[in-house]
Motif scaffolding. Sequence first.
Motif, PDB file in Angstrom:
ATOM      1  N   GLU A  24      24.791  25.971  -5.784  1.00  0.00           N
ATOM      2  CA  GLU A  24      24.419  25.857  -4.093  1.00  0.00           C
ATOM      3  C   GLU A  24      23.070  26.540  -4.019  1.00  0.00           C
ATOM      4  N   THR A  25      23.582  27.511  -5.074  1.00  0.00           N
ATOM      5  CA  THR A  25      22.349  28.438  -5.075  1.00  0.00           C
ATOM      6  C   THR A  25      20.597  27.714  -5.465  1.00  0.00           C
ATOM      7  N   THR A  26      20.721  27.313  -7.101  1.00  0.00           N
ATOM      8  CA  THR A  26      19.872  26.571  -7.095  1.00  0.00           C
ATOM      9  C   THR A  26      19.235  25.539  -6.310  1.00  0.00           C
ATOM     10  N   ILE A  27      20.141  24.731  -5.538  1.00  0.00           N
ATOM     11  CA  ILE A  27      19.647  23.917  -4.862  1.00  0.00           C
ATOM     12  C   ILE A  27      18.938  24.337  -3.912  1.00  0.00           C
ATOM     13  N   TYR A  28      19.562  25.680  -3.041  1.00  0.00           N
ATOM     14  CA  TYR A  28      19.059  26.194  -1.550  1.00  0.00           C
ATOM     15  C   TYR A  28      17.844  26.827  -1.976  1.00  0.00           C
ATOM     16  N   ILE A  29      17.509  26.971  -3.377  1.00  0.00           N
ATOM     17  CA  ILE A  29      16.050  27.557  -4.292  1.00  0.00           C
ATOM     18  C   ILE A  29      15.183  26.519  -4.067  1.00  0.00           C
ATOM     19  N   LEU A  30      15.097  25.634  -4.365  1.00  0.00           N
ATOM     20  CA  LEU A  30      14.936  23.883  -4.189  1.00  0.00           C
ATOM     21  C   LEU A  30      14.672  23.568  -3.137  1.00  0.00           C
ATOM     22  N   PHE A  60      28.234  40.138  -9.878  1.00  0.00           N
ATOM     23  CA  PHE A  60      28.606  40.705  -9.295  1.00  0.00           C
ATOM     24  C   PHE A  60      30.347  39.642  -9.109  1.00  0.00           C
ATOM     25  N   TYR A  61      30.199  38.449  -9.798  1.00  0.00           N
ATOM     26  CA  TYR A  61      30.882  37.481  -8.967  1.00  0.00           C
ATOM     27  C   TYR A  61      32.255  38.195 -10.331  1.00  0.00           C
ATOM     28  N   ILE A  62      31.948  38.071 -11.688  1.00  0.00           N
ATOM     29  CA  ILE A  62      33.101  38.901 -12.704  1.00  0.00           C
ATOM     30  C   ILE A  62      33.612  39.315 -12.525  1.00  0.00           C
ATOM     31  N   LEU A  94      18.854  36.570  -9.000  1.00  0.00           N
ATOM     32  CA  LEU A  94      19.905  36.089  -7.953  1.00  0.00           C
ATOM     33  C   LEU A  94      21.034  35.133  -8.726  1.00  0.00           C
ATOM     34  N   VAL A  95      21.199  34.461 -10.086  1.00  0.00           N
ATOM     35  CA  VAL A  95      22.195  33.923 -10.295  1.00  0.00           C
ATOM     36  C   VAL A  95      22.854  35.444 -10.915  1.00  0.00           C
ATOM     37  N   GLN A  96      21.702  35.958 -11.627  1.00  0.00           N
ATOM     38  CA  GLN A  96      22.679  36.879 -13.346  1.00  0.00           C
ATOM     39  C   GLN A  96      22.558  37.407 -11.906  1.00  0.00           C
ATOM     40  N   PHE A  97      22.551  37.429 -10.709  1.00  0.00           N
ATOM     41  CA  PHE A  97      22.898  38.993  -9.717  1.00  0.00           C
ATOM     42  C   PHE A  97      24.708  38.283  -9.196  1.00  0.00           C
ATOM     43  N   VAL A 153       6.576  30.567  -9.298  1.00  0.00           N
ATOM     44  CA  VAL A 153       6.503  31.399 -10.771  1.00  0.00           C
ATOM     45  C   VAL A 153       7.648  32.533  -9.504  1.00  0.00           C
ATOM     46  N   VAL A 154       7.313  32.886  -8.413  1.00  0.00           N
ATOM     47  CA  VAL A 154       7.906  33.804  -7.969  1.00  0.00           C
ATOM     48  C   VAL A 154       9.566  33.346  -7.675  1.00  0.00           C
ATOM     49  N   LEU A 155       9.483  32.139  -6.916  1.00  0.00           N
ATOM     50  CA  LEU A 155      11.147  31.195  -6.985  1.00  0.00           C
ATOM     51  C   LEU A 155      11.413  31.312  -8.287  1.00  0.00           C
ATOM     52  N   ALA A 156      11.162  30.539  -9.411  1.00  0.00           N
ATOM     53  CA  ALA A 156      11.840  31.117 -10.076  1.00  0.00           C
ATOM     54  C   ALA A 156      12.621  32.363 -11.150  1.00  0.00           C
ATOM     55  N   LEU A 157      11.917  33.197 -11.093  1.00  0.00           N
ATOM     56  CA  LEU A 157      12.118  34.920 -10.770  1.00  0.00           C
ATOM     57  C   LEU A 157      13.539  34.903  -9.496  1.00  0.00           C
ATOM     58  N   LEU A 158      12.544  34.748  -8.280  1.00  0.00           N
ATOM     59  CA  LEU A 158      14.310  34.979  -7.619  1.00  0.00           C
ATOM     60  C   LEU A 158      15.179  34.505  -8.036  1.00  0.00           C
ATOM     61  N   SER A 159      15.557  32.938  -8.154  1.00  0.00           N
ATOM     62  CA  SER A 159      16.697  32.162  -9.100  1.00  0.00           C
ATOM     63  C   SER A 159      16.988  32.626  -9.890  1.00  0.00           C
ATOM     64  N   LEU A 160      16.414  32.899 -10.772  1.00  0.00           N
ATOM     65  CA  LEU A 160      17.128  33.741 -12.180  1.00  0.00           C
ATOM     66  C   LEU A 160      17.654  35.479 -11.936  1.00  0.00           C
TER      67      LEU A 160
END
Length: 603
Positions: A172-178, A36-38, A29-32, A20-27
């Motif tokens: 890449e971020t998702t892979i690192y989170i996995l 940020f990138y956009i 982080l991806v949104q951030f 749960v923590v990693l899923a929330l963190l991933s979500l």
Amino acid sequence: MFWNSVVGKLWITIIGLVAVVLALLSLLLVQFLDRFYIQESSDNLQQLAVKIAEVIETHPDREHVETARDLLRAYQMNMIVTGLEGIEGVEAIGGSLLVDPALIIDNPHLKASERGQVGLVRSRFPIYIPENEQTQMKDLLAVSVPLRVSDEVGGSIYLYQVLDELSETTRETTIYILYAAAIGIILATIFAFFLSTRITNPLRQMKKAADSFAQGDFTTEISIRSKDEIGNLASTFNHMAKQLDEVIHALSREKEQLSSVLRSMVDGVITVDDKGNIMIANPPAEEMMKAVMFEQSGLEWSGAESSFVGSNLPEPFASFSCEVMKKEMETVTDITSQGRTWSVVMAPLYNKNQVRGAVAVLREMTKERQLDKLRKDFVSNVSHELRTPLAMLQGYSEAIIDDIATDPEETKELVQIIYEESVRMTRLVNDLLDLGRMESGFIELNKTEVSLIPLVDKIIKKFSVVGNEQQISVRAETTLNPGDHFLLDPDRIEQVFTNLIDNAFRHTEANGQVILSVALKEQGLFVDVKDTGSGIPEEDLPFVFERFYKADKARTRGQSGTGLGLSIVRQIVQAHGGQIAAHSKLGEGTTFSIHIPKNHLPT
């Protein structure tokens, strides 16, 4: 199962928490990263588009457009220019991604450049890729700025780029989170199994110890490896086991003491529940209850039957227990059943304020009550037996003294009566003295080898005359041979036969029968004296051999006996090493059976 264990539940909980923590963190982080990138890409595109627009506005020729193209290659972007001299229509300048320019120019958000404003859009567009000759939908970030030539909007510059870097970064971020999730699961597993050695092992030991406690073994001790809450629990568990062991041993000792006291008591002790079922009974009480139950059912008790604990209390004890529990007070009474008398003390048992049963102390008082009756009867019978001859002695003596009898014959007759009464008194006194000596063990037997056939014939002849007078048939039935000899006291045996047959005559009506049976078997000598008289009541049968005991004087014919004959018979038979028993049924007659074992007879 593993999933039902503490380790499994803890492992699943930790993994779920990590997931749960990693899923929330991933979500997040991806949104951030996406925002940020956009934001960064949008700012860069706008700045770059503004600079290119300024260059082209200053030098509106194809040469500077080519310069802009070189700049776009460095930024990996694509550009569309419209409304500029030297450029007819729409021209794409830049990378190799082929996008239909109409899709970008006609985008509502990008048409703001035609109004002199900056347009910005992020959307998915179909892109043709020459390398693999495929069209794919990809995210594009596009910006439009107006071209001002002579302070008038003459065209627009459209810059766009594919957001592959954002997708790559997200991937890449998702892979690192996995990877982090996998590492977290491995660490959680290691942590869970580490906890199993620190938590579940003591718990398993406690479970095994609890199972041992349930089976009555309180010697199991749990090893204490820590000083935390589990260690404190294990210490408390060990302390509880010691306390329980001491309590159980104390209860066992008390139970054994109580059981020993109950077993050693002469009196019977019975505990019943509120429904009248026997819960506890010591051996004397069980013997009493078994005797009562079997006598009520008409069976004989051999003493080998199982315990009656759990069965219903027999009558009349059941009625008495119900009465005691209903009144809720201790009660003392005498209960008579099947010819026996019990003194019963019964008190209710309580469970808090509710009566849960009763406890009774029973003492069989049959012999005591009978002895009291015999003592009273002894004085009464002796007085009665002596009063009549004494009164006759006194009366006839006074008649002689007062010269009432003037004729010598009359005087002689009176003296004869006085003599007969004195002989009767002497016989009564002698019987009492003989019985006293016999009961004290001082009986003397003059045993000789005799044949019983002549003795039986003598007895039958002696009573035949009396039988003819009373119309009672008397006969002998014997299987003895003339050569059969027995080591007996003939005078005492004759006294036994005489007393038994005389007793049978007194209780047999006219046209009745008295049979003397004598037989020699492997077990010894058997003698039966059977009559067809009135019989003996069942409640009187156990006491017929007591001194002065008379079952019912109303059923005796003529003069009743002294009540000592059967007592003397029993003592003589026992002195010869034998046993005598009485069997009778009211209205059908009585049989007295004598058995002298073979080891008391000559070989």
